[in-house]
Design an enzyme around this catalytic site. Structure first.
Site, PDB file in Angstrom:
ATOM      1  N   LYS A   8       0.818  -1.214   0.000  1.00 31.45           N
ATOM      2  CA  LYS A   8       0.000   0.000   0.000  1.00 31.45           C
ATOM      3  C   LYS A   8       0.854   1.268   0.000  1.00 31.45           C
ATOM      4  O   LYS A   8       0.415   2.312  -0.456  1.00 31.45           O
ATOM      5  CB  LYS A   8      -0.974  -0.016   1.173  1.00 31.45           C
ATOM      6  CG  LYS A   8      -2.033  -1.097   0.965  1.00 31.45           C
ATOM      7  CD  LYS A   8      -3.179  -0.991   1.922  1.00 31.45           C
ATOM      8  CE  LYS A   8      -4.297  -1.950   1.538  1.00 31.45           C
ATOM      9  NZ  LYS A   8      -3.920  -3.379   1.720  1.00 31.45           N
TER      10      LYS A   8
HETATM   11  C1  LIG Z   1      -4.577  -4.446   1.126  1.00 29.86           C
HETATM   12  C2  LIG Z   1      -3.860  -5.739   1.036  1.00 29.86           C
HETATM   13  C3  LIG Z   1      -4.269  -6.751   0.127  1.00 29.86           C
HETATM   14  C4  LIG Z   1      -5.494  -6.617  -0.745  1.00 29.86           C
HETATM   15  O1  LIG Z   1      -5.335  -5.649  -1.774  1.00 29.86           O
HETATM   16  P1  LIG Z   1      -6.631  -5.094  -2.564  1.00 29.86           P
HETATM   17  O2  LIG Z   1      -6.104  -3.956  -3.360  1.00 29.86           O
HETATM   18  O3  LIG Z   1      -7.597  -4.659  -1.503  1.00 29.86           O
HETATM   19  O4  LIG Z   1      -7.154  -6.202  -3.400  1.00 29.86           O
HETATM   20  C5  LIG Z   1      -3.509  -7.916   0.061  1.00 29.86           C
HETATM   21  N1  LIG Z   1      -2.433  -8.096   0.844  1.00 29.86           N
HETATM   22  C6  LIG Z   1      -2.015  -7.156   1.744  1.00 29.86           C
HETATM   23  C7  LIG Z   1      -0.833  -7.451   2.596  1.00 29.86           C
HETATM   24  C8  LIG Z   1      -2.712  -5.955   1.875  1.00 29.86           C
HETATM   25  O5  LIG Z   1      -2.297  -5.030   2.752  1.00 29.86           O
END
Ligand SMILES: *Cc1c(COP(=O)(O)O)cnc(C)c1O
Length: 471
Positions: free
Chosen positions: A113
């Site tokens: 993220k």
């Molecule tokens: C947010 C997140 C996801 C999921 O990603 P999306 O964009 O919501 O599909 C998967 N793995 C981790 C570690 C995350 O922080």
């Protein structure tokens, strides 16, 4: 470039107008009117660019209301080796013949993220300064999103963050990451309750339009188009590292929750990047896997959402999925409204199994899916450690499991690594009997002084706290 709403609102907007907005006024999601097309000559030019310049090239196709020199400077300031740990920013590593891991988790909070949120922080600061405006970001987190947002916004002018989290329910590492921040503009609010209580509070505050306007409340959730756009870049960067020339197809497997990450892959593919397959990997919360197998999209209530060992994917209503379905039904906004407002709103599901559009999900858009369980994750973590001396986190393990099922000989399969194992140490210890390594900068963070307030699960209490800290 103009942006439209998936639900057919007649207005068209520019990038900086939607940057600080969430949903479109009709409840839809913003998408570009068309996907810019990238030809092989352009791919050849991009192949050798450093990550920040590649980001600038891709972003400038979608952003025409920030002067080029400014956008270039924002990208250069965002994607540095200091922040992301290497010159490649998203280094690719081959695990076994034809299966790769693309490292997206070496940013400040050790989850992918950061890739988008770090850019968002700099875009927000730029645009707010230009407008002479301020923004108070209110959010709810069970871990990754909140810390990524706080590390992106800390010290930024014009921005304050009010992040609610369920008191005592995050991992000690995640708590320490967030609560050890001492920046004046970052406010951690531990709510006596569960994650859903936090989310309800954010909704209640946002629905108080008078309060929202007076205190300039905004969000940074995953439906924000700028976040999605930032994620498109690493599909190109991964493609270039996995191939020697631009005529070779590559497939990606993406651990998915809100469908944001894999939706960025869809956008890259629509732009003409030679992606063969996009594999959507889920855990036991398999709403998306069910759709890609059967054509039925059936959201679950919070009580039917399992608490799993890949908790960032414990989502039963994928907020970005509407963007893909809009393309799937030929960008027919009336049809989209029928599916997402009528069917989903009234019955909690829609069924495309008999619709020719459903065939297109696989045939024209390249989607496949997979699902895994706790036992699968443990097995993947063990196997990857044993055979390749590589530690992976439980979310990446969900991805690797689906990737192995879907890979095709001769086509590189790139698995997106979405977090480092230290963030989810308990599961790694369960699999291997040992603690994952901890990056130096996080040594001893649990012992640092904490900056957090406890509040009851009550929107009025949170509003009072925001009001008190806004001047
Ligand atoms: C947010 C997140 C996801 C999921 O990603 P999306 O964009 O919501 O599909 C998967 N793995 C981790 C570690 C995350 O922080």
């Amino acid at each position: 470039m103009n942006y439209l709403s998936t639900r057919g609102h007649p207005d068209r907007k520019r990038f900086c107008e939607i940057l600080l907005e969430g949903l479109a006024p009709d409840g839809g999601l913003y998408l570009p009117e068309t996907y810019p097309q990238v030809d092989t000559a352009t791919l050849a030019k991009w192949r050798t660019l450093p990550y920040n310049e590649l980001a600038f090239e891709i972003l400038s196709l979608y952003i025409d209301d920030i002067p080029a020199a400014d956008l270039k400077a924002i990208c250069a300031k965002t994607y540095t080796a200091e922040v992301f740990g290497s010159d490649e920013i998203v280094p690719l590593r081959e695990l076994e013949d034809g299966v790769y891991l693309e490292a997206l988790s070496n940013g400040p909070t050790l989850a992918f993220k950061d890739m988008a949120m770090q850019l968002l922080g700099n875009l927000f600061e730029y645009e707010l300064a230009r407008r002479g405006a301020e923004l108070n970001i209110l959010g709810a987190t069970s871990g990754d999103t909140g810390s990524a947002a706080e590390y992106a916004m800390r010290g930024k002018k014009g921005v304050r963050v009010f992040m609610t989290s369920p008191d005592g329910r995050m991992s000690p590492f995640q708590q320490a990451q967030m609560f050890s921040l001492q920046d004046e503009n970052i406010h951690n609010i531990a709510i006596t309750g569960v994650f859903d209580d936090c989310q309800d509070i954010v909704k209640a505050v946002s629905n108080d339009l008078g309060f929202k306007r007076k205190y300039r409340i905004g969000t940074v959730n995953s439906i924000n188009w700028a976040r999605l756009l930032a994620q498109v870049v690493y599909y190109f960067a991964g493609y270039f590292q996995a191939t020697a020339s631009n005529d070779k197809p590559v497939s990606f497997t993406v651990p998915s929750g809100n469908f944001g990450n894999v939706c960025a892959g869809h956008v890259a593919r629509m732009m003409g990047l030679p992606i063969q397959t996009l594999v959507v990997a889920t855990n036991e919360n398999d709403v998306l896997d069910e759709f890609f197998r059967t054509g039925v999209y059936r959201v679950r209530a919070a009580v039917d959402t399992h608490e799993t060992s890949s908790p960032s994917m414990d989502i039963s209503k994928a907020s970005n999925f509407e963007r893909f379905v809009f393309d799937l039904v030929g960008r027919d906004a009336a049809r989209l409204r029928q599916l997402f407002v009528d069917d989903l709103g009234l019955r909690g599901s829609f069924d495309l199994s008999a619709d020719p559009a459903f065939q297109q999900a696989a045939e024209r858009f390249g989607f496949r899916s997979g699902r895994s369980t706790h036992a699968d994750r443990l097995a993947m973590i063990r196997d990857t450690e044993k055979r390749f001396a590589t530690l992976i986190d439980p979310h990446t393990a969900d991805g690797l499991k689906a990737a192995r099922e879907q890979r095709v000989p001769g086509v590189p399969m790139v698995v997106l690594e979405t977090a480092l194992p230290i963030k989810f140490a308990a599961t790694v210890v369960e699999a291997l009997g040992e603690e994952p390594a901890r990056p130096k900068k996080f040594e001893g963070i649990e012992a640092l002084p904490k900056r957090v307030v406890q509040l009851p699960a009550d929107a009025e209490a949170v509003k009072a706290y925001i009001a008190e800290h806004c001047d």
